[in-house]
Design an enzyme around this catalytic site. Structure first.
Site, PDB file in Angstrom:
ATOM      1  N   CYS A 182       0.432  -9.309  30.068  1.00 54.69           N
ATOM      2  CA  CYS A 182       1.389  -8.599  29.210  1.00 54.69           C
ATOM      3  C   CYS A 182       2.824  -8.667  29.714  1.00 54.69           C
ATOM      4  CB  CYS A 182       0.960  -7.158  28.998  1.00 54.69           C
ATOM      5  SG  CYS A 182       0.733  -6.210  30.491  1.00 54.69           S
TER       6      CYS A 182
ATOM      7  N   HIS B  53      -5.604  -2.341  25.135  1.00 54.73           N
ATOM      8  CA  HIS B  53      -5.518  -3.542  24.301  1.00 54.73           C
ATOM      9  C   HIS B  53      -6.735  -4.437  24.542  1.00 54.73           C
ATOM     10  CE1 HIS B  53      -0.917  -2.971  24.547  1.00 54.73           C
ATOM     11  NE2 HIS B  53      -1.250  -2.762  23.282  1.00 54.73           N
TER      12      HIS B  53
END
Length: 259
Positions: free
Chosen positions: A249, A164
């Site tokens: 995250c 990501h």
């Protein structure tokens, strides 16, 4: 929506060790240690004034602890993700329920768009979105449609070396983007870029008051941030790093400018 600093978290489930890995080799995960590390992470948020809401567990979803991927917050609007990995899509329903209970307006990414929350880095009203493995062009288009009317400036940047965008870069309180250069596709995409000496040093959560939540595995980066006048708050998340996870995250942060 509630005032102040609020974080959504999700307890790691029994299948955590089966979580997806894409850019690293699979290593054994100690589920009991991971739970203790998660509890310490959540306590660090509490210790710095964050109110915690636990999203309902998703024990059949190995990656559900990485709750940031389920949505993107901008002002009081939650844009629910449509994960690029099909097996993560069942994570969304209870995340929706949690954010609706907080009084947020809710929008969602629809097919054929895909978007993971970990691909979004917000700096003020600028929303950087990583265009790569988990977020596609239609996901970027829908992100623009959702947030540009609210005053966001959406900037797409390439992501190919990590899972990501926020696996590669995050930002300091003054807006400087930090990253580990071998994993950043295009440092010039950001007006101010500061290289850090360790991969996990690229990941910080802004706790408020110049305090930076970061992983224990980046002592040289912590020293760099301290030299810049910030206060590193260190947590051990080694078991989650085995699954390409990082400090960002493991929560969804609801606040005025950054998340």
């Amino acid at each position: 929506m509630t005032d102040g600093k609020h974080a959504l978290v999700r307890r790691p489930g029994p299948r955590l060790a089966e979580g997806l890995v894409t850019h690293i080799d699979r290593r054994p995960v100690d589920a009991a240690l991971a739970l203790r590390q998660w509890e310490s992470y959540v306590q660090a948020l509490r210790d710095h004034g964050w109110r915690i809401t636990e999203v309902a567990p998703a024990d059949d979803c190995p990656d559900a602890v990485f709750v940031e991927d389920t949505m993107v917050m901008f002002r009081n609007v939650a844009l629910l993700a449509r994960p690029g990995a099909d097996q993560r899509r069942p994570e969304i329903a209870d995340a929706r329920a949690a954010v609706e209970a907080l009084g947020c307006s809710v929008n969602e990414i629809r097919s054929p768009g895909t978007l993971d929350g970990g691909d979004i880095l917000k700096i003020g009203d600028t929303v950087y979105v990583g265009r790569g493995g988990r977020t596609n062009a239609d996901g970027v288009r829908q992100l623009r449609s959702a947030f540009e009317p609210l005053g966001a400036r959406v900037v797409a940047v390439p992501v190919s070396r990590v899972l990501h965008l926020k696996s590669a870069v995050t930002a300091l309180p003054d807006g400087t983007v930090i990253g580990y250069p071998p994993l950043v596709d295009d440092p010039a995409a950001f007006p101010r870029f500061l290289p850090v000496p360790e991969e996990s040093g690229a990941h910080v959560v802004l706790l408020g008051g110049g305090r930076l939540l970061m992983a224990a595995g980046a002592p040289r980066s912590a020293e760099l941030f301290a030299d810049l006048g910030y206060e590193p708050v260190v947590v051990d998340i080694s078991e989650f790093e085995k699954l390409e996870g990082c400090v960002t995250c493991l929560s969804v942060r609801l606040r005025a400018l950054y998340a």
